[in-house]
Design a protein around this motif. Structure first.
Motif, short mmCIF file in Angstrom:
data_model
loop_
_atom_site.label_atom_id
_atom_site.label_comp_id
_atom_site.label_asym_id
_atom_site.label_seq_id
_atom_site.Cartn_x
_atom_site.Cartn_y
_atom_site.Cartn_z
N LYS A 75 0.82 -1.22 0.00
CA LYS A 75 0.00 0.00 0.00
C LYS A 75 0.85 1.27 0.00
N PHE A 76 2.06 1.17 0.57
CA PHE A 76 2.90 2.37 0.64
C PHE A 76 3.29 2.87 -0.73
N MET A 77 3.18 2.03 -1.77
CA MET A 77 3.46 2.52 -3.12
C MET A 77 2.32 3.38 -3.64
N ASN A 78 1.17 3.30 -3.00
CA ASN A 78 0.06 4.18 -3.33
C ASN A 78 0.00 5.38 -2.40
N THR A 79 0.37 5.17 -1.13
CA THR A 79 0.24 6.25 -0.14
C THR A 79 1.49 7.09 -0.02
N TYR A 80 2.59 6.66 -0.67
CA TYR A 80 3.84 7.44 -0.69
C TYR A 80 4.37 7.72 0.72
N THR A 81 4.27 6.72 1.59
CA THR A 81 4.86 6.87 2.92
C THR A 81 6.35 6.53 2.86
N ASN A 82 7.05 6.72 3.99
CA ASN A 82 8.50 6.48 3.99
C ASN A 82 8.86 5.01 3.97
N GLN A 83 7.86 4.11 3.96
CA GLN A 83 8.16 2.69 3.74
C GLN A 83 8.66 2.45 2.31
N PHE A 84 8.31 3.35 1.40
CA PHE A 84 8.79 3.22 0.03
C PHE A 84 10.19 3.83 -0.02
N ARG A 114 5.74 11.73 -17.16
CA ARG A 114 6.31 12.42 -18.33
C ARG A 114 5.54 13.71 -18.64
N TRP A 115 4.27 13.75 -18.28
CA TRP A 115 3.50 14.97 -18.48
C TRP A 115 3.82 16.04 -17.43
N GLY A 116 4.50 15.64 -16.36
CA GLY A 116 4.83 16.57 -15.29
C GLY A 116 3.66 16.90 -14.38
N ILE A 117 2.65 16.01 -14.34
CA ILE A 117 1.45 16.31 -13.54
C ILE A 117 1.19 15.24 -12.48
N LEU A 118 2.16 14.36 -12.25
CA LEU A 118 1.95 13.27 -11.28
C LEU A 118 1.54 13.81 -9.92
N ILE A 119 2.29 14.75 -9.40
CA ILE A 119 2.04 15.24 -8.04
C ILE A 119 0.66 15.91 -7.96
N ASP A 120 0.38 16.77 -8.91
CA ASP A 120 -0.90 17.50 -8.90
C ASP A 120 -2.09 16.55 -9.04
N ARG A 121 -1.98 15.58 -9.94
CA ARG A 121 -3.10 14.68 -10.17
C ARG A 121 -3.36 13.77 -8.96
N VAL A 122 -2.30 13.29 -8.33
CA VAL A 122 -2.48 12.46 -7.14
C VAL A 122 -3.12 13.29 -6.02
N LYS A 123 -2.64 14.51 -5.85
CA LYS A 123 -3.22 15.36 -4.81
C LYS A 123 -4.69 15.66 -5.07
N GLU A 163 -5.91 8.73 -0.86
CA GLU A 163 -4.96 7.99 -0.03
C GLU A 163 -3.52 8.44 -0.30
N GLY A 164 -3.22 8.79 -1.54
CA GLY A 164 -1.87 9.22 -1.88
C GLY A 164 -1.62 10.69 -1.65
N ALA A 165 -2.69 11.48 -1.63
CA ALA A 165 -2.55 12.94 -1.59
C ALA A 165 -1.76 13.48 -0.39
N PRO A 166 -1.96 12.99 0.84
CA PRO A 166 -1.31 13.63 1.98
C PRO A 166 0.22 13.56 1.97
N ASN A 167 0.79 12.54 1.35
CA ASN A 167 2.23 12.32 1.49
C ASN A 167 3.06 12.57 0.22
N ILE A 168 2.43 12.58 -0.95
CA ILE A 168 3.23 12.68 -2.16
C ILE A 168 3.92 14.04 -2.23
N GLN A 169 5.19 14.00 -2.66
CA GLN A 169 5.99 15.22 -2.80
C GLN A 169 6.69 15.20 -4.16
N ALA A 170 7.29 16.31 -4.50
CA ALA A 170 7.90 16.45 -5.82
C ALA A 170 8.93 15.38 -6.10
#
Length: 541
Positions: free
Chosen positions: A75-84, A492-501, A506-513
């Motif tokens: 799940k951490f690959m979806n939630t972008y926690t420090n387990q990844f 590649r579109w440069g929108i990963l962070i914005d789209r997840v947020k 589940e991924g929005a709170p932790n994802i960073q650039a």
């Protein structure tokens, strides 16, 4: 006990002294058969990515289209926690496996220069296949990790002399490999020896490489223009077609159809199937504990790992009147394989339900209904307000009813890695980036007309004024849902962070650039001279 131990040691001595006779000698690759077996071994490393748990987790988790279901794994690959982090098993396995494939290709290329007994055409083709595979692997590595170690000759002994090449250097090597490979690959839509790389597969891949490079730090103003003729060639020159019915593209038993540009081969033989094509398990809801149902091979082994986001269901697949892709992408009903009378579970509009064999047990209409309306149905109705991490619309593209039993994980279906609809969409994107809006619209419409319900083709067409960048991102979502493209597209579109947020709660709170790159595996850093100073970790990890 001492006597028994000594007896056991004596009885094992014959085994300890046996000579190993199955090892392949170093010179084997220098023979015609060794050349062929070497390139086959390189092909096998494609199975590290396509249809595997690691490949799907890397590409489907942590996107705008899919979030996690109830399955606790990864799940951490979806939630972008420090387990990844750099100890991630998927990262280590993929890195090591891709470099094994790259070194096998390097060995084939280096040693083939001195091989005799192979006709010139076959030798050129095998060398081209090695370049195709090497380029493919480096393309994955540069997208996931940025600059990596660039090795273009065989590593014969262990070495700690490694370094991170620039992204531009990696792309230059990829482009050179594919450019050199294309003329010597078979110029047909399917190889005579099915599964080998062909010219259109290399053209499709190189077209995608240019489009991806065009949005990277190594971008050149001509990248999109260079992609266009390659993708146009795939469409025009080899006899591929868009199948008339979208549902048939991924229909079980129809994997070798005329829309497939390149597929990864799996088999039903457990001795040669490796870990198998596992994609059949990840997208399925918990149907097997519902009234009237039990697990079977037809409906699959439900891992409940990937659940569609509300954005997917309400925006990407909003049109269900003209566009057939929602109906043909998701499971919308189940039929009883365990007859009897049961208490209801999620649909409390009735107290019990009774089923004969083959009766509908669950219907997912895709919209909310009143309790009174649901009560009229002799089965449970699962509406969107009832969706949870356990029950939700299942993706049916990868179902594998050919498995030997209902628990088998190692599926045997070929995995479609490249297909013509994707070629059209990539071509439209390349044209859109160049301002060729009319051409891009025409190519988008070819994909959309095929996706239409019968008689709705005209309603599915868009005008040039409607073609926007957001529309392209959404059209790729509709067409390629669950086909291991989404994370790479968003990156590649440069929108990963914005789209997840925006769309993945589940991924929005932790994802960073910094999550636009994956962590370098720690074992790679540890085996480099100078360790972290000699092979630096990606920022943030």
């Amino acid at each position: 006990m001492l006597i028994l131990g000594l007896s056991a040691m004596a009885s094992c001595s014959d085994y300890l002294e046996e000579d190993v006779i199955s090892a392949i000698g170093n010179d084997y690759l220098n023979t015609p058969k060794g050349l062929n077996d070497g390139i086959n071994a390189a092909y096998s490393t494609m199975r590290l990515w396509y249809g595997t748990e690691r490949g799907t987790n890397f590409t489907e988790f942590g996107t705008d289209l899919l979030t996690n279901g109830a399955d606790g794994s990864w799940k951490f690959m979806n939630t972008y926690t420090n387990q990844f982090d750099s100890q991630n098993g998927h990262v280590r396995e993929l890195w090591d496996g891709l470099y094994t494939g790259i070194n096998t290709c390097n060995a084939v290329l280096d040693r083939s220069l001195d091989i005799t007994g192979v006709n010139a055409q076959t030798l050129a083709q095998r060398r081209a296949e090695a370049k195709f595979i090497r380029a493919h692997h480096y393309f994955l590595l540069v997208q996931l990790f940025g600059g990596v170690d660039l090795q273009l000759s065989e590593t014969k002994v262990p070495t700690k002399q490694v370094s991170r090449a620039s992204v531009a250097q990696i792309y230059a090597a990829i482009i050179q490999d594919l450019t050199e490979a294309i003329p010597d690959l078979e110029a047909k839509n399917k190889s005579a020896d099915y599964g080998r790389a062909t010219r259109p597969a290399a053209e499709h891949l190189l077209g995608r490489v240019y489009i991806t490079k065009g949005t990277s730090e190594a971008a050149d103003p001509s990248d999109f223009a260079k992609a266009e003729p390659l993708l146009q060639s795939v469409i025009n020159n080899y006899g591929f077609i868009l199948l008339p019915d979208f549902a048939n593209v991924h229909a079980f038993g129809n994997e070798m159809n005329n829309e497939v540009v390149y597929a990864i081969q799996y088999t039903r033989d457990p001795l040669t199937n490796g870990g198998g094509n596992n994609s059949h398990v990840f997208y399925l809801m918990e149907y097997d504990v519902q009234p009237g149902m039990q697990r079977d091979t037809e409906n699959g082994r439900p891992f409940k790992r990937y659940k569609s986001t509300n954005y997917t269901l309400n925006t990407i697949f909003a049109d269900r009147v003209n566009d057939s892709r929602y109906k043909k992408t998701f499971v919308d009903h189940f039929k009883s394989n365990k007859p009897g009378t049961y208490n209801t579970t999620f649909d409390k509009s009735k107290a019990t339900v009774t089923f004969a064999q083959g009766d509908t047990t669950i219907w997912l209409p895709g919209y909310n209904m009143s309790a009174a309306e649901r009560a009229k149905k002799p089965y449970q109705v699962m509406t969107p307000e009832m969706y949870t991490e356990r029950i939700f619309p299942s993706l049916k593209k990868h179902l594998d009813p050919g498995r030997v039993d209902r628990t088998q994980f190692e599926g045997g279906r070929d995995y479609i890695a490249m297909r013509l609809a994707d070629t059209y969409l990539l071509l439209a994107e390349a044209q859109f980036r160049q301002g060729k809006i009319a051409d891009a619209t025409a190519n988008i419409n070819k994909v959309r007309r095929r996706a239409a319900f019968s008689g709705k083709e005209a309603a599915m067409e868009i005008t040039a004024a409607q073609l926007t960048f957001d529309f392209i991102t959404e059209e790729r979502g509709r067409e390629l849902m669950g086909e291991q493209t989404r994370w790479l597209d968003l990156k590649r579109w440069g929108i990963l962070i914005d789209r997840v947020k925006m769309y993945n709660p589940e991924g929005a709170p932790n994802i960073q650039a910094y999550h636009a790159l994956r962590p370098i595996p720690q074992n790679q850093i540890d085996r480099a001279e100078g360790e972290a100073s000699g092979f630096p970790q990606n920022p943030g990890y």
